[in-house]
Scaffold this motif. Structure first.
Motif, PDB file in Angstrom:
ATOM      1  N   ALA A  65       0.788  -1.289   0.131  1.00 47.91           N
ATOM      2  CA  ALA A  65      -0.082   0.070  -0.054  1.00 47.91           C
ATOM      3  C   ALA A  65       0.941   1.259  -0.024  1.00 47.91           C
ATOM      4  O   ALA A  65       0.578   2.284  -0.612  1.00 47.91           O
ATOM      5  CB  ALA A  65      -0.928  -0.041   1.131  1.00 47.91           C
ATOM      6  N   GLU A  80      -0.967   0.301   6.771  1.00 51.94           N
ATOM      7  CA  GLU A  80      -1.736   0.323   5.521  1.00 51.94           C
ATOM      8  C   GLU A  80      -3.009   0.649   5.563  1.00 51.94           C
ATOM      9  O   GLU A  80      -3.479   1.544   4.834  1.00 51.94           O
ATOM     10  CB  GLU A  80      -1.241  -0.996   4.858  1.00 51.94           C
ATOM     11  N   LYS A  81      -3.644   0.102   6.545  1.00 47.30           N
ATOM     12  CA  LYS A  81      -5.062   0.521   6.663  1.00 47.30           C
ATOM     13  C   LYS A  81      -5.481   1.796   7.144  1.00 47.30           C
ATOM     14  O   LYS A  81      -6.069   2.558   6.251  1.00 47.30           O
ATOM     15  CB  LYS A  81      -5.836  -0.544   7.578  1.00 47.30           C
ATOM     16  N   GLU A  89      -0.316  -4.264   8.362  1.00 51.32           N
ATOM     17  CA  GLU A  89      -1.653  -4.219   8.026  1.00 51.32           C
ATOM     18  C   GLU A  89      -2.171  -3.044   8.508  1.00 51.32           C
ATOM     19  O   GLU A  89      -3.102  -2.327   8.065  1.00 51.32           O
ATOM     20  CB  GLU A  89      -2.195  -5.551   8.556  1.00 51.32           C
ATOM     21  N   MET A 100       0.846   6.707  -6.847  1.00 48.47           N
ATOM     22  CA  MET A 100      -0.144   7.273  -7.114  1.00 48.47           C
ATOM     23  C   MET A 100      -0.037   8.804  -7.019  1.00 48.47           C
ATOM     24  O   MET A 100      -0.268   9.696  -8.008  1.00 48.47           O
ATOM     25  CB  MET A 100      -1.448   6.791  -6.355  1.00 48.47           C
ATOM     26  N   LEU A 133      -8.145  13.060  -0.077  1.00 50.09           N
ATOM     27  CA  LEU A 133      -8.633  13.589  -1.371  1.00 50.09           C
ATOM     28  C   LEU A 133     -10.353  13.751  -1.665  1.00 50.09           C
ATOM     29  O   LEU A 133     -10.663  14.724  -2.229  1.00 50.09           O
ATOM     30  CB  LEU A 133      -8.242  12.517  -2.548  1.00 50.09           C
ATOM     31  N   PHE A 134     -10.987  13.120  -0.629  1.00 50.63           N
ATOM     32  CA  PHE A 134     -12.299  13.526  -0.643  1.00 50.63           C
ATOM     33  C   PHE A 134     -12.493  15.048  -0.219  1.00 50.63           C
ATOM     34  O   PHE A 134     -13.659  15.818  -0.702  1.00 50.63           O
ATOM     35  CB  PHE A 134     -13.157  12.491   0.198  1.00 50.63           C
ATOM     36  N   VAL A 175      -5.383   9.095   3.186  1.00 51.44           N
ATOM     37  CA  VAL A 175      -5.334   9.390   1.760  1.00 51.44           C
ATOM     38  C   VAL A 175      -7.025   9.470   1.093  1.00 51.44           C
ATOM     39  O   VAL A 175      -6.958  10.332   0.489  1.00 51.44           O
ATOM     40  CB  VAL A 175      -4.425   8.452   0.825  1.00 51.44           C
ATOM     41  N   ALA A 176      -7.780   8.873   1.544  1.00 51.00           N
ATOM     42  CA  ALA A 176      -9.254   8.916   1.151  1.00 51.00           C
ATOM     43  C   ALA A 176      -9.762  10.291   1.900  1.00 51.00           C
ATOM     44  O   ALA A 176     -10.351  11.044   0.878  1.00 51.00           O
ATOM     45  CB  ALA A 176     -10.009   7.795   1.628  1.00 51.00           C
ATOM     46  N   LEU A 186      -0.485  12.603  -0.574  1.00 50.02           N
ATOM     47  CA  LEU A 186      -0.503  11.275  -0.790  1.00 50.02           C
ATOM     48  C   LEU A 186       1.028  10.910  -0.551  1.00 50.02           C
ATOM     49  O   LEU A 186       1.290   9.816   0.293  1.00 50.02           O
ATOM     50  CB  LEU A 186      -0.941  10.968  -2.079  1.00 50.02           C
ATOM     51  N   TYR A 219      -4.721   4.109   3.926  1.00 55.60           N
ATOM     52  CA  TYR A 219      -5.948   4.188   2.995  1.00 55.60           C
ATOM     53  C   TYR A 219      -7.119   5.131   3.282  1.00 55.60           C
ATOM     54  O   TYR A 219      -7.528   6.065   2.708  1.00 55.60           O
ATOM     55  CB  TYR A 219      -6.506   3.033   2.673  1.00 55.60           C
ATOM     56  N   VAL A 220      -7.277   5.115   4.732  1.00 56.10           N
ATOM     57  CA  VAL A 220      -8.252   6.013   5.264  1.00 56.10           C
ATOM     58  C   VAL A 220      -7.617   7.494   5.172  1.00 56.10           C
ATOM     59  O   VAL A 220      -8.513   8.374   4.750  1.00 56.10           O
ATOM     60  CB  VAL A 220      -8.577   5.705   6.714  1.00 56.10           C
ATOM     61  N   ASN A 231       1.866   1.828  -3.588  1.00 58.50           N
ATOM     62  CA  ASN A 231       0.883   2.068  -4.134  1.00 58.50           C
ATOM     63  C   ASN A 231       0.500   3.450  -4.092  1.00 58.50           C
ATOM     64  O   ASN A 231       0.296   4.302  -5.155  1.00 58.50           O
ATOM     65  CB  ASN A 231      -0.501   1.337  -3.549  1.00 58.50           C
ATOM     66  N   ILE A 274      -9.809  17.874  -3.078  1.00 58.55           N
ATOM     67  CA  ILE A 274     -10.191  17.925  -4.614  1.00 58.55           C
ATOM     68  C   ILE A 274     -11.168  19.163  -4.524  1.00 58.55           C
ATOM     69  O   ILE A 274     -11.221  20.198  -5.281  1.00 58.55           O
ATOM     70  CB  ILE A 274     -10.598  16.693  -5.508  1.00 58.55           C
TER      71      ILE A 274
END
Lengths: 150, 448
Positions: B148, B217-218, B214, B155, B228-229, B224-225, B195, B221-222, B151, B232
């Motif tokens: 992740a 990485e979880k 684990e 990205m 961007l939410f 970076v979500a 990011l 993701y939270v 990734n 942007i």
């Protein structure tokens, strides 16, 4: 909690959600592009003179002292409404004369006063710059700045 | 360091460090010009000094990101870099471009879009370097283990390189010019760079605290979500007064308020990982920078950003020293401190030494962070007075500025502290080979 909200779910939410917001943003940007062209800057056509003026503005990096519509450096006054402040927004000839007079008097050399550099600018370019600033001033900026002080 | 090719990162970090020095010295000179405006005014005007200050910052942060990618992607992908040679070519292109840009600024050749003043040939150079970088790093990542961290890092880097295309788009219509300009400027620092920041922070947490991958990485993701939410549509806070439609005032206010959340999450993430971590890593300085970065980013980007982001407030504060206060602390916390944290972690490994410079390095953290905090406070006070006098009472710009001298003097003083801190950091990173304070007898179990 950790069984339901796994790493791959978190990843999928990230990808899916981001894509959604990108799509919304692109749609609103397209609409804003139309609005700028058709409405907010439609008060005066963009002439060759204005185009030249913008090039002069950029060539001398005015933005790294002044602000224009509030964006730029904060070392020198706002110029998005400078033609209104000078009371020459409706008068191209006076706008040119005042701008020329101001810029030719620089740098003032006064001790303790912020110095604007001397720029080599032809008459044609000076007229272009005055027209560019007059054009920028007529943009509908949602009534910003709050007053003529900029 | 496990892979030979990771050593290219060393040269990226050294080049970044040199530019960091130039950046802060440029800032110090600009701060001095505020209190003694006749300084060099004929030969080196303020606008040129400022271009060097901002451009050097952007380039060294990018060099730091590229170096971080070259350091951590081989380790994550568990293989050598696709081509160290390409990485060196990329670095040479970037350095030639940077020196070319600074040289041409000094002789008065430059563009006029803020932060994108580089001559066209330099912009193309950056584009070529970006393509080389993406090819090199993507082929490395694709051939190896996918995590992740890589990734998200890739990205962020792919998107930021793609957004560079907007640096070439300059419509004649000023309002369109401004709108597309933000596609580079905002979507870099308030979206794609976040990011990159999250990925690097995740990597540092993984190494320094030893928390399970684990879990890290979880969280990532939270984070970076959330970034961007909110980030942007948060672009809307730049679309209030530049000729864009009025609805952006609501979209911008709402989503940029939400932009505080990912920074809060990053700070929480860093502290929770350290709390849960079982590893007692000897590189305490890197840990200090990681925690410091996420904390100062929360205050600089999050709190100081929110301070003036609501459109009703921004109507009065837009383009005042309030903006300068926020800009300085946000960049320092989120990107400067994070990069310095990565240097602090990686350089001892790249130079094949134990962490040896902890005391001086940590002293430099407090000196720089204290200086930046004080600078932010003085500029915030200056901006508050400016907003009141100029935007409410309607007094003229220069009349107001003349009354802010005291704050500009204090700002210069804080700038001196920052420069001293920066020089101390660079000294501890490149010169010192021994710990200056002898550690106590209690042996610390070594981490990775």
């Amino acid at each position: 909690m950790s069984e339901i909200f796994t790493k791959s779910r978190a990843r999928n939410v990230f990808y899916g959600g981001s894509l959604f917001f990108v799509v919304v943003f692109v749609a609103l940007t397209a609409q804003s592009h139309r609005y700028i062209v058709k409405t907010s800057t439609a008060g005066a056509p963009i002439t060759e003179e204005i185009k030249l003026g913008k090039e002069v503005w950029e060539r001398h990096s005015c933005i790294n002292c002044h602000t224009l519509h509030g964006e730029g450096a904060y070392f020198a006054p706002e110029v998005g409404n400078v033609m209104t402040r000078w009371g020459v927004i409706e008068d191209p000839e006076m706008a040119y004369e005042v701008l020329k007079g101001w810029m030719e008097a620089q740098p003032s050399g006064i001790e303790g006063r912020r110095q604007m550099p001397h720029f080599e600018i032809t008459e044609e370019e000076m007229r272009g710059l005055a027209e560019f600033l007059r054009w920028a001033d007529q943009t509908n900026t949602q009534n910003w700045p709050p007053n003529d002080a900029g | 360091m496990k892979y030979q090719s990771q050593s290219v990162a060393k040269y990226y970090f050294l080049a970044a460090a040199a530019l960091f020095g130039i950046q802060v010295l440029g800032g110090l000179l600009a701060g001095w010009i505020y209190i003694s405006p006749n300084t060099l005014s004929e030969i080196l005007p303020f606008n040129v000094v400022r271009m060097i200050h901002t451009n050097a910052l952007i380039v060294w942060l990018l060099l730091g990101f590229f170096g971080a990618a070259y350091y951590l992607v081989p380790e994550e992908a568990e293989r050598e870099l696709f081509s160290p040679k390409l990485a060196y070519i990329q670095l040479i292109i970037l350095l030639v471009g940077t020196l070319g840009a600074v040289g041409s600024y000094l002789v008065g050749i430059h563009g006029g879009r803020e932060f994108l003043e580089q001559p066209l040939w330099v912009k193309f150079g950056i584009l070529v370097a970006a393509v080389i970088f993406l090819v090199n790093i993507s082929l490395t990542a694709l051939a190896g283990r996918k995590t992740a961290i890589t990734n998200i890092l890739l990205m962020g880097l792919w998107l930021l390189c793609l957004l560079w295309v907007f640096a070439f788009i300059n419509p004649v219509n000023l309002s369109l010019d401004k709108m597309y300009w933000w596609m580079v400027v905002h979507l870099w620092v308030e979206a794609t760079w976040e990011l990159v920041m999250a990925a690097i922070l995740g990597f540092l947490m993984l190494k320094l605290t030893g928390v399970d991958r684990e879990v890290v990485e979880k969280w990532l993701y939270v984070i970076v979500a959330l970034a961007l939410f909110s980030g942007i549509l948060g672009t809307g806070h730049h679309f209030y007064w530049i000729g864009t439609p009025g609805y952006w005032q609501w979209i911008g206010s709402i989503f940029s308020t939400l932009e505080v959340i990912p920074f809060f999450a990053m700070m929480t993430f860093a502290f929770v990982m350290v709390w849960k971590g079982r590893k007692n890593h000897p590189n305490r300085a890197a840990l200090l920078w990681s925690l410091g970065s996420s904390t100062v980013a929360f205050f600089g980007a999050g709190v100081w950003g929110f301070l003036h982001t609501l459109h009703g407030v921004n109507y009065y504060t837009h383009g005042t020293q309030i903006t300068a206060a926020h800009g300085h602390l946000a960049f320092y916390g989120a990107y400067v401190a994070l990069n310095l944290g990565m240097f602090t972690y990686a350089m001892p490994q790249l130079l094949k030494r134990a962490p040896y410079n902890q005391v001086l390095n940590m002293a430099s953290f407090w000196l720089m962070t204290g200086g930046m905090a004080f600078m932010t406070f003085t500029l915030t006070f200056a901006g508050t007075i400016q907003t009141h006098m100029q935007r409410i009472l309607g007094e003229y710009y220069m009349d107001v500025q003349d009354q802010l001298d005291l704050f500009y003097i204090m700002r210069f003083g804080s700038g001196v502290a920052v420069v001293l801190g920066a020089l101390l950091f660079l000294y501890s990173m490149t010169v010192v080979r021994r710990e200056v304070v002898k550690p106590g007898p209690a042996a610390v179990p070594a981490g990775e």
